[in-house]
Design a protein around this motif. Structure first.
Motif, short mmCIF file in Angstrom:
data_model
loop_
_atom_site.label_atom_id
_atom_site.label_comp_id
_atom_site.label_asym_id
_atom_site.label_seq_id
_atom_site.Cartn_x
_atom_site.Cartn_y
_atom_site.Cartn_z
N SER A 12 -8.51 -8.16 -3.02
CA SER A 12 -9.23 -9.18 -3.79
C SER A 12 -9.44 -10.39 -2.90
O SER A 12 -8.62 -10.70 -2.05
CB SER A 12 -8.45 -9.57 -5.06
OG SER A 12 -7.22 -10.18 -4.73
N LEU A 55 0.81 -1.22 0.00
CA LEU A 55 0.00 0.00 0.00
C LEU A 55 0.85 1.27 0.00
O LEU A 55 0.35 2.34 -0.35
CB LEU A 55 -0.93 0.02 1.22
CG LEU A 55 -2.04 -1.02 1.27
CD1 LEU A 55 -2.90 -0.81 2.51
CD2 LEU A 55 -2.91 -0.98 0.02
N ASP A 82 -9.76 -0.70 -2.01
CA ASP A 82 -9.70 -0.57 -3.47
C ASP A 82 -8.80 -1.63 -4.10
O ASP A 82 -9.02 -2.06 -5.23
CB ASP A 82 -9.19 0.83 -3.84
CG ASP A 82 -9.23 1.07 -5.34
OD1 ASP A 82 -10.32 0.98 -5.93
OD2 ASP A 82 -8.17 1.35 -5.93
N SER A 83 -7.77 -2.07 -3.37
CA SER A 83 -6.81 -3.03 -3.94
C SER A 83 -7.09 -4.48 -3.51
O SER A 83 -6.49 -5.40 -4.07
CB SER A 83 -5.39 -2.66 -3.51
OG SER A 83 -5.23 -2.78 -2.10
N ALA A 112 -7.38 2.82 0.41
CA ALA A 112 -6.43 2.20 -0.50
C ALA A 112 -6.50 0.69 -0.42
O ALA A 112 -6.45 -0.01 -1.44
CB ALA A 112 -5.01 2.68 -0.18
N TRP A 113 -6.63 0.16 0.81
CA TRP A 113 -6.71 -1.29 0.96
C TRP A 113 -7.97 -1.85 0.33
O TRP A 113 -7.91 -2.83 -0.42
CB TRP A 113 -6.66 -1.67 2.44
CG TRP A 113 -6.84 -3.15 2.64
CD1 TRP A 113 -5.90 -4.14 2.46
CD2 TRP A 113 -8.05 -3.82 3.03
NE1 TRP A 113 -6.45 -5.39 2.72
CE2 TRP A 113 -7.77 -5.21 3.07
CE3 TRP A 113 -9.33 -3.38 3.35
CZ2 TRP A 113 -8.73 -6.17 3.41
CZ3 TRP A 113 -10.30 -4.32 3.69
CH2 TRP A 113 -10.00 -5.70 3.72
N SER A 138 0.62 4.42 -2.49
CA SER A 138 -0.69 4.56 -3.13
C SER A 138 -1.22 5.97 -2.88
O SER A 138 -1.04 6.53 -1.79
CB SER A 138 -1.68 3.54 -2.55
OG SER A 138 -1.24 2.22 -2.77
#
Length: 237
Positions: A118, A74, A115-116, A112-113, A77
């Motif tokens: 999965s 992160l 959004d990234s 940020a987390w 970002s």
């Protein structure tokens, strides 16, 4: 024109049951859809069952899984909130709280987390996560009961407070949203802006492929059966 009399048909009970089920008013609920996911059919979002997901993910991607500083992906970002200036994530945006035994993050780190992040189960990957809105968090409180956290309802662990996507100031992000009373009850934080908070994420809609309810199949089978019986009766009369 010939009419089908289904009053004596064995299909009649099935038709009546299926119709009653389909016409019954829908009940709002939090439903486990398996694979550690919970679907909220009012907000139409999927929650992660385990509120520790952020902490576990951060611990698995930093060189210091149980201590500061954070060294994971992160860093660097850039988060641009709806109001205010962009912010570049640095190590100070994440903190391992030894007293709690888990990682917490700033609002920018949370954004940020999410959004990234999965989430993979089987051959499927869910990647469109985000922070929940205050309305979605409020409905969750209403559904599980005010003041309920830890292992409660269908969830493996509910954090007592967490960031929402809402931003209310051009100079800083909104305060963490505690699960006590209502979403706007800031008593846990004494109304002040915390640097760090728990982080939870949602994905839009129901991310699991859910088959049609049994009632729908029953109703469809009943209609198909009526059609077959109608053709047979027409052929024999």
């Amino acid at each position: 024109m010939k009419f089908i009399d289904v009053r004596d048909s064995w299909l009649t009970p099935a038709v009546l049951v299926a119709t009653a089920l389909l016409c019954a008013p829908a009940q709002a609920s939090l439903t486990s859809i398996g694979n550690g996911l919970i679907y909220d059919d009012v907000s139409d979002v999927t929650w992660i069952s385990d509120g520790y997901a952020f902490s576990l993910d951060i611990a698995g991607t930093t060189a210091n899984p149980a201590a500061n500083p954070y060294t994971g992906p992160l860093l660097g970002s850039v988060v641009t909130p709806p109001v205010g200036s962009p912010h570049t994530i640095d190590a100070n945006d994440l903190s391992y709280q030894s007293g709690l035994g888990r990682w917490l993050g700033s609002w920018w780190a949370a954004s940020a987390w999410a959004d990234s992040f999965s989430y993979q189960y089987g051959s499927r990957t869910v990647a469109d996560w985000r922070l929940p809105t205050s309305a979605e968090a409020q409905h969750l409180i209403d559904a599980i009961g005010a003041g309920q956290y830890a292992a409660t309802g269908p969830f493996a662990w509910v954090p007592p407070f967490f960031w929402t996507v809402d931003v209310t100031s051009t100079s800083h992000a909104d305060v963490a949203r505690p699960l006590f009373g209502t979403i706007d009850n800031f008593s846990l934080m004494n109304g002040s802006l915390p640097r760090y908070s728990n982080i939870w994420a949602v994905a839009p809609g129901n991310v699991s492929s859910v088959p049609l309810p049994a009632a729908v199949w029953l109703f469809g089978s009943a209609l198909a059966g009526l059609g077959i019986c109608g053709r047979r009766r027409t052929a024999t009369e």
